[in-house]
Scaffold this motif. Structure first.
Motif, mmCIF file in Angstrom:
data_model
loop_
_atom_site.group_PDB
_atom_site.id
_atom_site.type_symbol
_atom_site.label_atom_id
_atom_site.label_comp_id
_atom_site.label_asym_id
_atom_site.label_seq_id
_atom_site.Cartn_x
_atom_site.Cartn_y
_atom_site.Cartn_z
ATOM 1 N N VAL A 177 44.976 73.764 14.540
ATOM 2 C CA VAL A 177 44.380 72.538 13.987
ATOM 3 C C VAL A 177 44.753 72.398 12.522
ATOM 4 O O VAL A 177 45.097 71.301 12.042
ATOM 5 N N TRP A 178 44.716 73.494 11.781
ATOM 6 C CA TRP A 178 45.060 73.459 10.351
ATOM 7 C C TRP A 178 46.484 72.963 10.146
ATOM 8 O O TRP A 178 46.768 72.176 9.249
ATOM 9 N N ARG A 179 47.361 73.399 11.011
ATOM 10 C CA ARG A 179 48.770 73.019 10.858
ATOM 11 C C ARG A 179 49.029 71.592 11.352
ATOM 12 O O ARG A 179 49.808 70.847 10.754
ATOM 13 N N GLY A 180 48.377 71.171 12.435
ATOM 14 C CA GLY A 180 48.710 69.889 13.047
ATOM 15 C C GLY A 180 47.897 68.710 12.559
ATOM 16 O O GLY A 180 48.201 67.570 12.907
ATOM 17 N N THR A 181 46.858 68.963 11.743
ATOM 18 C CA THR A 181 46.018 67.856 11.281
ATOM 19 C C THR A 181 46.807 66.842 10.463
ATOM 20 O O THR A 181 46.525 65.634 10.511
ATOM 21 N N ALA A 182 47.801 67.307 9.722
ATOM 22 C CA ALA A 182 48.574 66.402 8.860
ATOM 23 C C ALA A 182 49.253 65.312 9.683
ATOM 24 O O ALA A 182 49.297 64.146 9.271
ATOM 25 N N PHE A 183 49.792 65.679 10.836
ATOM 26 C CA PHE A 183 50.462 64.679 11.672
ATOM 27 C C PHE A 183 49.479 63.599 12.114
ATOM 28 O O PHE A 183 49.774 62.404 12.048
ATOM 29 N N SER A 184 48.296 64.025 12.567
ATOM 30 C CA SER A 184 47.283 63.048 12.981
ATOM 31 C C SER A 184 46.844 62.188 11.798
ATOM 32 O O SER A 184 46.616 60.977 11.949
ATOM 33 N N MET A 185 46.735 62.809 10.626
ATOM 34 C CA MET A 185 46.337 62.053 9.442
ATOM 35 C C MET A 185 47.349 60.948 9.140
ATOM 36 O O MET A 185 46.981 59.819 8.803
ATOM 37 N N ILE A 186 48.645 61.254 9.264
ATOM 38 C CA ILE A 186 49.679 60.251 9.001
ATOM 39 C C ILE A 186 49.568 59.091 9.990
ATOM 40 O O ILE A 186 49.648 57.919 9.619
ATOM 41 N N VAL A 187 49.398 59.415 11.275
ATOM 42 C CA VAL A 187 49.293 58.371 12.302
ATOM 43 C C VAL A 187 48.084 57.471 12.034
ATOM 44 O O VAL A 187 48.181 56.237 12.047
ATOM 45 N N PHE A 188 46.927 58.090 11.768
ATOM 46 C CA PHE A 188 45.714 57.298 11.558
ATOM 47 C C PHE A 188 45.752 56.548 10.227
ATOM 48 O O PHE A 188 45.231 55.434 10.121
ATOM 49 N N TYR A 189 46.380 57.146 9.220
ATOM 50 C CA TYR A 189 46.490 56.466 7.921
ATOM 51 C C TYR A 189 47.310 55.184 8.068
ATOM 52 O O TYR A 189 46.937 54.128 7.538
ATOM 53 N N ALA A 190 48.431 55.263 8.811
ATOM 54 C CA ALA A 190 49.256 54.071 9.034
ATOM 55 C C ALA A 190 48.499 53.030 9.853
ATOM 56 O O ALA A 190 48.595 51.819 9.580
ATOM 57 N N ALA A 191 47.741 53.471 10.840
ATOM 58 C CA ALA A 191 46.978 52.529 11.667
ATOM 59 C C ALA A 191 45.848 51.885 10.869
ATOM 60 O O ALA A 191 45.570 50.684 11.030
ATOM 61 N N LEU A 192 45.207 52.650 9.993
ATOM 62 C CA LEU A 192 44.135 52.076 9.165
ATOM 63 C C LEU A 192 44.683 51.033 8.210
ATOM 64 O O LEU A 192 44.023 50.033 7.910
ATOM 65 N N LYS A 193 45.896 51.249 7.719
ATOM 66 C CA LYS A 193 46.517 50.282 6.812
ATOM 67 C C LYS A 193 46.740 48.932 7.498
ATOM 68 O O LYS A 193 46.780 47.887 6.850
ATOM 69 N N ALA A 194 46.911 48.964 8.841
ATOM 70 C CA ALA A 194 47.226 47.737 9.579
ATOM 71 C C ALA A 194 45.979 46.948 9.974
ATOM 72 O O ALA A 194 46.099 45.831 10.469
ATOM 73 N N ILE A 195 44.782 47.499 9.767
ATOM 74 C CA ILE A 195 43.555 46.776 10.129
ATOM 75 C C ILE A 195 43.312 45.657 9.119
ATOM 76 O O ILE A 195 43.388 45.877 7.907
ATOM 77 N N ASP A 196 43.006 44.481 9.617
ATOM 78 C CA ASP A 196 42.761 43.318 8.759
ATOM 79 C C ASP A 196 41.497 43.552 7.916
ATOM 80 O O ASP A 196 40.417 43.725 8.479
ATOM 81 N N PRO A 197 41.609 43.560 6.579
ATOM 82 C CA PRO A 197 40.414 43.829 5.747
ATOM 83 C C PRO A 197 39.343 42.761 5.861
ATOM 84 O O PRO A 197 38.175 43.011 5.537
ATOM 85 N N THR A 198 39.719 41.563 6.352
ATOM 86 C CA THR A 198 38.684 40.522 6.481
ATOM 87 C C THR A 198 37.631 40.894 7.529
ATOM 88 O O THR A 198 36.509 40.399 7.488
ATOM 89 N N LEU A 199 38.016 41.778 8.471
ATOM 90 C CA LEU A 199 37.029 42.221 9.460
ATOM 91 C C LEU A 199 35.899 42.983 8.784
ATOM 92 O O LEU A 199 34.719 42.792 9.113
ATOM 93 N N TYR A 200 36.255 43.849 7.829
ATOM 94 C CA TYR A 200 35.231 44.613 7.104
ATOM 95 C C TYR A 200 34.421 43.694 6.191
ATOM 96 O O TYR A 200 33.205 43.883 6.017
ATOM 97 N N GLU A 201 35.115 42.718 5.584
ATOM 98 C CA GLU A 201 34.391 41.785 4.706
ATOM 99 C C GLU A 201 33.378 40.973 5.505
ATOM 100 O O GLU A 201 32.234 40.759 5.060
ATOM 101 N N ALA A 202 33.780 40.519 6.687
ATOM 102 C CA ALA A 202 32.841 39.762 7.526
ATOM 103 C C ALA A 202 31.678 40.639 7.971
ATOM 104 O O ALA A 202 30.519 40.185 8.017
ATOM 105 N N ALA A 203 31.971 41.912 8.279
ATOM 106 C CA ALA A 203 30.902 42.826 8.689
ATOM 107 C C ALA A 203 29.940 43.092 7.536
ATOM 108 O O ALA A 203 28.724 43.195 7.745
ATOM 109 N N SER A 204 30.476 43.186 6.328
ATOM 110 C CA SER A 204 29.609 43.397 5.162
ATOM 111 C C SER A 204 28.690 42.205 4.947
ATOM 112 O O SER A 204 27.513 42.360 4.596
ATOM 113 N N VAL A 205 29.241 41.001 5.133
ATOM 114 C CA VAL A 205 28.414 39.791 4.988
ATOM 115 C C VAL A 205 27.281 39.802 6.007
ATOM 116 O O VAL A 205 26.146 39.382 5.715
ATOM 117 N N ASP A 206 27.580 40.307 7.208
ATOM 118 C CA ASP A 206 26.552 40.372 8.254
ATOM 119 C C ASP A 206 25.603 41.546 8.072
ATOM 120 O O ASP A 206 24.680 41.733 8.880
#
Length: 305
Positions: A177-206
């Motif tokens: 896990v210590w060795r392979g976590t970096a790969f998962s972090m890269i995949v999830f970091y790229a996917a998080l970058k692609a999420i539309d920030p307006t979704l979070y803004e709308a959720a905050s308003v709600d």
């Protein structure tokens, strides 16, 4: 001359450019030689009695029968399942947690986010053999063992990280896990970058809280990334044997002998090339079944992309 060229039709170069198969043939030949032929040869060797020290190779089904009747195989498959399941779950959780921390830190422009990503990536580039040796020193039950030394300072009894069969599996999973976590972090970091920030803004308003945003926005948006990462991490973990062989050697007993290490031992310690080929085909079949299982949960639109 112009009339002669028109009567002769397009030149050879243009005919080659117009036919895509002309350009695909070299690639197909290269793939066939370097990828397809070894796979076919492994299947062929599995149907023989080939060994690394013998030359009298004959075709037989006895090797397949012997490997599947091996009384150790079921235990090794169970060990492989524990190691793979623990590693995949651990890498997914820690990779996602670190990616979320980095994203949150970058949005707030906190210092040290680049250093955090770099530190995590360092573990990824360390070779498997070196990874096993590092964790062997950390888990060592000798007086110089780093983790047990810390436990002694805290007046906690030392742990038999490598000599206890149950703890040895935990130690192997932790090092992977210590060795392979970096790969998962890269995949999830790229996917998080692609999420539309307006979704979070709308959720905050709600008035949505942080955990609610994670549950109803982040995780659903990361579904495809989680499944793709699961496929890649599972296949990578199934093929892992270098870190285990340097950490525990498959022991104590056979407590951490996974299928890939069993295959290695069959070929290079028992000189049974045919038996190792049968196990390799078994690993290939397991990887394909798991990949198809994960892929069946992919969203249709994203799967077609």
């Amino acid at each position: 001359m112009a009339m002669g060229r028109s009567l002769a039709g397009p030149s050879l170069g243009r005919r080659l450019e117009a036919n895509p198969f002309t350009w695909l043939v070299p690639v197909a030949v290269m793939l066939g030689v370097f990828y397809l032929y070894p796979i076919i040869d492994v299947f062929r060797l599995g149907l023989t009695n080939a060994s690394l020290v013998g030359s009298n190779e004959q075709y037989t089904f006895a090797t397949i029968r012997a490997m599947f009747e091996n009384p150790s195989l079921l235990g090794i498959l169970w060990t492989t399942f524990l190691f793979t399941f623990g590693s995949v779950v651990g890498q997914q959780i820690f990779g996602l947690a670190i990616a979320l921390i980095v994203m949150r830190g970058e949005r707030r422009q906190l210092p040290g986010m680049v250093a955090l990503r770099t530190i995590v990536l360092i573990a990824w580039v360390i070779p498997g053999i070196a990874n096993g040796l590092i964790w062997q020193m950390l888990f060592s039950e000798a007086p110089f063992g780093a983790i047990n030394s810390v436990l002694r300072l805290m007046h906690i009894s030392p742990v038999a990280w490598l000599s206890d069969p149950n703890m040895a599996m935990v130690s192997a999973v932790l090092s992977n896990v210590w060795r392979g976590t970096a790969f998962s972090m890269i995949v999830f970091y790229a996917a998080l970058k692609a999420i539309d920030p307006t979704l979070y803004e709308a959720a905050s308003v709600d008035g949505a809280s942080g955990p609610q945003k994670l549950r109803f926005i982040t995780l659903p948006q990361l579904r495809a990334a989680i499944l793709v990462n699961s496929i890649l991490v599972t296949i990578q973990t199934l093929n892992t044997f270098d870190a285990i062989i340097s950490l525990t050697g498959g022991g104590p007993g056979r407590a951490t002998e996974v299928l890939s290490l069993f295959t290695f031992n069959t070929v290079f310690r028992n000189y049974d090339l045919a038996g190792g080929s049968v196990l390799s085909v078994l690993m290939l079949a397991i990887s394909l079944v798991l990949a198809l299982f994960y892929a069946s949960f992919l969203p249709r639109r994203e799967a077609s992309e």
